[in-house]
Design a protein around this motif. Structure first.
Motif, PDB file in Angstrom:
ATOM      1  N   MET A   1       0.762  -1.142  -0.127  1.00  0.00           N
ATOM      2  CA  MET A   1       0.049   0.148   0.048  1.00  0.00           C
ATOM      3  C   MET A   1       0.748   1.190   0.062  1.00  0.00           C
ATOM      4  O   MET A   1       0.650   2.180  -0.819  1.00  0.00           O
ATOM      5  CB  MET A   1      -1.018   0.033   1.363  1.00  0.00           C
ATOM      6  CG  MET A   1      -2.124  -0.618   0.870  1.00  0.00           C
ATOM      7  SD  MET A   1      -3.306   0.175  -0.208  1.00  0.00           S
ATOM      8  CE  MET A   1      -3.679   1.620   0.753  1.00  0.00           C
ATOM      9  N   LEU A   4       2.371   2.091  -3.239  1.00  0.00           N
ATOM     10  CA  LEU A   4       1.217   2.655  -4.273  1.00  0.00           C
ATOM     11  C   LEU A   4       0.894   3.862  -3.842  1.00  0.00           C
ATOM     12  O   LEU A   4       0.591   4.825  -4.906  1.00  0.00           O
ATOM     13  CB  LEU A   4      -0.095   1.614  -4.160  1.00  0.00           C
ATOM     14  CG  LEU A   4      -0.939   1.929  -5.260  1.00  0.00           C
ATOM     15  CD1 LEU A   4      -0.131   1.335  -6.712  1.00  0.00           C
ATOM     16  CD2 LEU A   4      -2.153   1.062  -5.346  1.00  0.00           C
ATOM     17  N   VAL A   8       0.381   7.483  -6.775  1.00  0.00           N
ATOM     18  CA  VAL A   8      -0.732   7.779  -6.840  1.00  0.00           C
ATOM     19  C   VAL A   8      -0.947   9.565  -6.511  1.00  0.00           C
ATOM     20  O   VAL A   8      -1.381  10.231  -7.011  1.00  0.00           O
ATOM     21  CB  VAL A   8      -1.921   7.322  -5.958  1.00  0.00           C
ATOM     22  CG1 VAL A   8      -3.274   7.882  -5.605  1.00  0.00           C
ATOM     23  CG2 VAL A   8      -2.040   5.717  -6.286  1.00  0.00           C
ATOM     24  N   TYR A  12      -1.865  12.617  -8.703  1.00  0.00           N
ATOM     25  CA  TYR A  12      -2.654  13.812  -8.338  1.00  0.00           C
ATOM     26  C   TYR A  12      -1.842  15.042  -8.567  1.00  0.00           C
ATOM     27  O   TYR A  12      -2.574  16.186  -8.886  1.00  0.00           O
ATOM     28  CB  TYR A  12      -2.994  13.411  -6.826  1.00  0.00           C
ATOM     29  CG  TYR A  12      -4.180  12.946  -6.639  1.00  0.00           C
ATOM     30  CD1 TYR A  12      -5.470  13.484  -6.611  1.00  0.00           C
ATOM     31  CD2 TYR A  12      -4.302  11.694  -6.073  1.00  0.00           C
ATOM     32  CE1 TYR A  12      -6.706  12.992  -6.548  1.00  0.00           C
ATOM     33  CE2 TYR A  12      -5.645  10.944  -5.900  1.00  0.00           C
ATOM     34  CZ  TYR A  12      -6.802  11.782  -5.999  1.00  0.00           C
ATOM     35  OH  TYR A  12      -7.860  11.185  -5.956  1.00  0.00           O
ATOM     36  N   LEU A  41      -2.773  -2.572 -10.754  1.00  0.00           N
ATOM     37  CA  LEU A  41      -4.164  -3.069 -10.479  1.00  0.00           C
ATOM     38  C   LEU A  41      -4.563  -3.963 -11.161  1.00  0.00           C
ATOM     39  O   LEU A  41      -5.269  -4.799 -10.912  1.00  0.00           O
ATOM     40  CB  LEU A  41      -5.283  -1.880 -10.667  1.00  0.00           C
ATOM     41  CG  LEU A  41      -4.938  -0.768  -9.386  1.00  0.00           C
ATOM     42  CD1 LEU A  41      -5.914   0.616  -9.662  1.00  0.00           C
ATOM     43  CD2 LEU A  41      -5.251  -1.149  -8.093  1.00  0.00           C
ATOM     44  N   LEU A 141       1.108  -3.334  -4.959  1.00  0.00           N
ATOM     45  CA  LEU A 141       0.289  -3.848  -4.437  1.00  0.00           C
ATOM     46  C   LEU A 141       0.547  -5.258  -3.694  1.00  0.00           C
ATOM     47  O   LEU A 141       1.616  -6.065  -4.114  1.00  0.00           O
ATOM     48  CB  LEU A 141      -0.957  -4.308  -5.158  1.00  0.00           C
ATOM     49  CG  LEU A 141      -1.762  -3.014  -5.805  1.00  0.00           C
ATOM     50  CD1 LEU A 141      -2.772  -3.400  -6.881  1.00  0.00           C
ATOM     51  CD2 LEU A 141      -2.276  -2.250  -4.845  1.00  0.00           C
ATOM     52  N   GLN A 143      -0.246  -8.573  -0.987  1.00  0.00           N
ATOM     53  CA  GLN A 143      -1.307  -9.376   0.002  1.00  0.00           C
ATOM     54  C   GLN A 143      -0.288 -10.138   0.820  1.00  0.00           C
ATOM     55  O   GLN A 143       0.628 -10.830   0.512  1.00  0.00           O
ATOM     56  CB  GLN A 143      -1.971 -10.310  -1.181  1.00  0.00           C
ATOM     57  CG  GLN A 143      -3.072  -9.678  -1.752  1.00  0.00           C
ATOM     58  CD  GLN A 143      -4.253  -9.312  -0.893  1.00  0.00           C
ATOM     59  OE1 GLN A 143      -4.487  -9.637   0.143  1.00  0.00           O
ATOM     60  NE2 GLN A 143      -5.309  -8.639  -1.582  1.00  0.00           N
TER      61      GLN A 143
ATOM     62  N   GLY B 156     -10.423   8.956  -7.666  1.00  0.00           N
ATOM     63  CA  GLY B 156     -11.001   8.786  -6.330  1.00  0.00           C
ATOM     64  C   GLY B 156     -11.344   7.318  -6.444  1.00  0.00           C
ATOM     65  O   GLY B 156     -11.349   6.562  -5.436  1.00  0.00           O
ATOM     66  N   VAL B 158      -9.645   4.737  -7.772  1.00  0.00           N
ATOM     67  CA  VAL B 158      -8.239   4.278  -7.338  1.00  0.00           C
ATOM     68  C   VAL B 158      -8.241   4.188  -6.090  1.00  0.00           C
ATOM     69  O   VAL B 158      -7.937   3.270  -5.556  1.00  0.00           O
ATOM     70  CB  VAL B 158      -7.241   4.854  -8.225  1.00  0.00           C
ATOM     71  CG1 VAL B 158      -6.022   4.334  -7.823  1.00  0.00           C
ATOM     72  CG2 VAL B 158      -7.166   4.632  -9.712  1.00  0.00           C
ATOM     73  N   VAL B 159      -8.514   5.534  -5.288  1.00  0.00           N
ATOM     74  CA  VAL B 159      -8.203   5.487  -3.718  1.00  0.00           C
ATOM     75  C   VAL B 159      -9.191   4.700  -3.120  1.00  0.00           C
ATOM     76  O   VAL B 159      -8.708   3.601  -2.215  1.00  0.00           O
ATOM     77  CB  VAL B 159      -8.408   6.877  -3.426  1.00  0.00           C
ATOM     78  CG1 VAL B 159      -8.502   6.849  -1.695  1.00  0.00           C
ATOM     79  CG2 VAL B 159      -7.328   7.735  -3.919  1.00  0.00           C
ATOM     80  N   VAL B 161     -10.193   1.559  -4.284  1.00  0.00           N
ATOM     81  CA  VAL B 161      -9.890   0.157  -4.369  1.00  0.00           C
ATOM     82  C   VAL B 161      -8.569   0.045  -3.640  1.00  0.00           C
ATOM     83  O   VAL B 161      -8.437  -1.110  -2.950  1.00  0.00           O
ATOM     84  CB  VAL B 161      -9.186   0.131  -5.709  1.00  0.00           C
ATOM     85  CG1 VAL B 161      -8.625  -1.151  -6.285  1.00  0.00           C
ATOM     86  CG2 VAL B 161     -10.719   0.308  -6.987  1.00  0.00           C
ATOM     87  N   LEU B 162      -7.781   1.131  -3.532  1.00  0.00           N
ATOM     88  CA  LEU B 162      -6.455   0.989  -2.581  1.00  0.00           C
ATOM     89  C   LEU B 162      -7.034   0.848  -1.135  1.00  0.00           C
ATOM     90  O   LEU B 162      -6.551   0.017  -0.357  1.00  0.00           O
ATOM     91  CB  LEU B 162      -5.619   2.196  -2.842  1.00  0.00           C
ATOM     92  CG  LEU B 162      -4.952   2.233  -4.173  1.00  0.00           C
ATOM     93  CD1 LEU B 162      -4.157   3.603  -4.169  1.00  0.00           C
ATOM     94  CD2 LEU B 162      -4.199   1.155  -4.649  1.00  0.00           C
ATOM     95  N   ARG B 163      -8.275   1.597  -0.725  1.00  0.00           N
ATOM     96  CA  ARG B 163      -8.449   1.452   0.712  1.00  0.00           C
ATOM     97  C   ARG B 163      -9.069   0.079   0.836  1.00  0.00           C
ATOM     98  O   ARG B 163      -8.802  -0.564   2.235  1.00  0.00           O
ATOM     99  CB  ARG B 163      -9.452   2.584   1.134  1.00  0.00           C
ATOM    100  CG  ARG B 163      -8.912   3.623   1.096  1.00  0.00           C
ATOM    101  CD  ARG B 163      -9.681   4.833   1.207  1.00  0.00           C
ATOM    102  NE  ARG B 163     -10.217   4.843   2.838  1.00  0.00           N
ATOM    103  CZ  ARG B 163     -10.955   5.694   3.424  1.00  0.00           C
ATOM    104  NH1 ARG B 163     -11.714   6.715   2.580  1.00  0.00           N
ATOM    105  NH2 ARG B 163     -11.436   5.522   4.745  1.00  0.00           N
ATOM    106  N   ILE B 165      -7.959  -2.634  -0.718  1.00  0.00           N
ATOM    107  CA  ILE B 165      -6.888  -3.532  -0.369  1.00  0.00           C
ATOM    108  C   ILE B 165      -6.384  -3.466   0.591  1.00  0.00           C
ATOM    109  O   ILE B 165      -5.845  -4.442   1.297  1.00  0.00           O
ATOM    110  CB  ILE B 165      -5.903  -3.276  -1.693  1.00  0.00           C
ATOM    111  CG1 ILE B 165      -6.677  -3.638  -3.072  1.00  0.00           C
ATOM    112  CG2 ILE B 165      -4.696  -4.138  -1.504  1.00  0.00           C
ATOM    113  CD1 ILE B 165      -5.985  -3.008  -4.380  1.00  0.00           C
ATOM    114  N   GLY B 166      -6.101  -2.479   1.042  1.00  0.00           N
ATOM    115  CA  GLY B 166      -5.576  -1.968   2.345  1.00  0.00           C
ATOM    116  C   GLY B 166      -6.286  -2.695   3.714  1.00  0.00           C
ATOM    117  O   GLY B 166      -5.699  -3.219   4.608  1.00  0.00           O
TER     118      GLY B 166
END
Lengths: 421, 170
Positions: A1, A4, A8, A12, A41, A141, A143, B156, B158-159, B161-163, B165-166
């Motif tokens: 995380m 990533l 990201v 932005y 992703l 990413l 897991q 947004g 993407v974020v 999705v990331l959250r 996964i987190g």
């Protein structure tokens, strides 16, 4: 995380900068990190489904003996493009060969093996989970799963063999052994001479005694040799221990207990052990190899600690040591230990104290100046007084400067020790 | 793993520092050149120590140098290449550290497959970004508002999705 977060954030920032400056080029540049995020992703890892089996080359080893740990990992899920397996090595064990972490790509249904070697100091160790981290090919990413693969390992204390150990408890058991029993019977050691009685073998006649006396016949008496009950008490109070960067005095005590217990068990005695520190840990008296294993396992787990209720040796529970048996106390000795040990003697136990010298252990490691020299002198005087008091009470005290091997000290001390009383 | 992967990562970091440095020197922007040296040097030192604590910061610094240079007139294709190289260097740096952390089974195969995927992604990024740079059009306010909205909605998501996964990781 966390990996990533940076691309990201770049997307932005570049997009925002492009919009604020009305620059299409900056917006175009934001595409670069955006593509990387999208790629991550696209091939995001699924939760790894792994079966991990751990095998140890031995479940008990001696200190610094190598141990091979083997982990077999089977992938029961989808293909993992990048998998990192990290085994948690218990504190106290050190890697001697290989690595406890491996990185690989694991196909569905495939099996991988991780093998590494460890060594360590005395202790009881529990291996836990293996951490498996699956990543997308760009590593953005993650897991993570913890796969349980439990195992236990005992690193037993180092045991030195003692050539001889002559003790003489007041009470022995009925079985034949190697400890003089203070009673006449079948034995080797001469005990005395008495008048001949009907049934005595003529082989025992003492010709010299008969020549000197006109009263009749005399026969030699021999001392029976039997097994004895021996209780070993290990002082595990943290306040009596001396810890330095090089190690702890307690480790020497543990080694001495192991050597004594094994030597006594080998001679057929019944040996029990009490570890007295933050708790009272009993190893019930017993014989033979099983008892040897029990004692070594208890010693492997032994640690120092303090508890207010067990500060003084007075609180030692002794009910499992038979009356008038031999007690061996292994302790660096604190100032207030004399009275409780003397009371053991008063209760009828034959007491032997083996005392690793804490002053000699610590002295080479402290600064050499007038104040420390004086402090050492005072401490030495106090210790000498304590030991003299014990000896005056009929207690055998073996002072042990731990710079000498215990076997050497024991050879001198137990070679001549025949139980003073 | 002081091998191909490690050397490749070091070379990529040096290249990532070299591109903005060269561009800044050619343009006579000495402050940017110094910043490029600082970020590049810091990154290389960080790599040498094998810690990787400053890699992300140095990469961001490198991107900032490129963006400032671009706003000051640096050629857009050069900035794109610089950005791409910085990003690839960051990826290779992290990959090399992951490999150096322990044993690697089939090191060559793992490195090859990583480089192939990295090359493919980099290529797509370069093509899309290059195409976007080549397209010229006027952005008036009414076109910009929905575009911005679309960008932020996409990010947004993407974020989100990331959250998710987190949360699954946690």
């Amino acid at each position: 995380m966390r990996s990533l977060a940076l691309p990201v954030a770049l997307v932005y920032v570049l997009a925002l900068a492009g919009l604020l400056t009305l620059s299409g080029a900056l917006l175009a540049l934001a595409i670069v990190p955006a593509v990387f995020v999208a790629a991550a992703l696209l091939r995001a890892p699924t939760q790894p489904q792994l079966q991990v089996t751990r095998t140890l080359s031995a479940d008990r080893i001696a200190p610094d003996d190598p141990l091979t740990v083997q982990l077999v990992i089977q992938n029961q899920g989808d293909r993992i493009a990048e998998l990192t397996l990290e085994d948690s090595v218990p504190p106290g064990l050190e890697l001697s060969d290989g690595s406890s972490q491996v990185m690989l790509a694991l196909e569905a249904g495939a099996t991988a093996t991780l093998r590494y070697r460890l060594h360590g100091r005395r202790g009881f160790y529990q291996f836990g989970a293996v951490t498996a981290t699956a990543r997308d090919p760009l590593g953005l990413l993650v897991q993570r799963v913890h796969c349980e693969a439990p195992a236990r390992l005992m690193v037993l204390p180092e045991v030195v063999r003692l050539a001889q150990i002559n003790i003489r408890p007041r009470r022995t058991r009925i079985y034949a052994g190697m400890i003089p029993a203070r009673q006449d019977g079948a034995g080797i050691d001469f005990l005395g001479v008495r008048a001949y009685q009907a049934g005595d073998t003529t082989r025992r006649l003492n010709a010299r005694a008969m020549a000197r006396s006109a009263e009749g016949l005399f026969v030699n008496e021999f001392e029976q040799e039997r097994v004895a009950d021996i209780g070993i008490i290990l002082d595990a109070r943290a306040r009596s221990d001396v810890r330095t960067a090089a190690g702890a005095l307690f480790e020497h005590s543990v080694g001495a207990v192991a050597a004594l217990a094994l030597a006594l068990l080998e001679r057929g005695n019944r040996v029990g052990m009490l570890i007295y520190g933050h708790a009272v840990e009993w190893t019930l008296p017993g014989y033979g190899r099983l008892q040897r294993e029990r004692i070594l396992r208890a010693l492997a787990r032994a640690t120092t600690g303090d508890r207010a209720a067990l500060e003084s040796l007075d609180e030692m529970p002794l009910q499992l040591f038979p009356a008038r048996s031999q007690l061996v106390v292994i302790s660096p000795l604190l100032g207030d230990d004399a009275a409780p040990i003397v009371r053991l003697r008063a209760r009828g136990y034959q007491v032997l104290v083996i005392s690793p010298d804490p002053i000699a252990y610590e002295e080479p490691l402290i600064d050499d100046n007038t104040a420390t020299r004086l402090a050492v002198r005072v401490a030495r005087l106090e210790r000498n007084l304590l030991i003299r008091r014990l000896r005056q009470s009929g207690i055998m005290v073996v002072e042990w400067n731990t710079s000498m091997p215990f076997a050497q000290v024991a050879a001198v001390a137990f070679g001549r020790y025949r139980g003073a009383v | 793993m002081d091998s191909v992967g490690n050397r490749l990562a070091t070379a990529a970091v040096a290249l990532a520092a070299g591109i903005p440095l060269l561009a800044a020197i050619v343009d006579g922007r000495w402050l940017l050149a110094i910043l490029a040296v600082v970020f590049g040097g810091g990154w290389l030192i960080d790599r040498r120590r094998g810690r990787g604590r400053w890699a992300g910061f140095c990469m961001s610094g490198m991107v900032a140098v490129l963006v400032i240079g671009f706003l000051g007139g640096m050629a857009a294709p050069l900035v794109l290449i610089g950005l791409l190289v910085a990003y690839v260097a960051w990826d290779l740096d992290r990959f090399a550290r992951r490999m150096a952390a322990g044993e690697v089974v089939d090191q060559t195969g793992l490195l090859r497959s990583h480089l192939i995927w990295l090359g493919q992604v980099g290529m797509v990024a370069a093509l899309l970004s290059g195409f976007a740079l080549a397209v010229r059009g006027n952005l008036d306010f009414w076109l910009l508002v929905p575009l911005a909205l679309a960008v932020f909605v996409a990010l947004g998501r993407v974020v989100v999705v990331l959250r998710r996964i987190g949360a699954e990781e946690g």
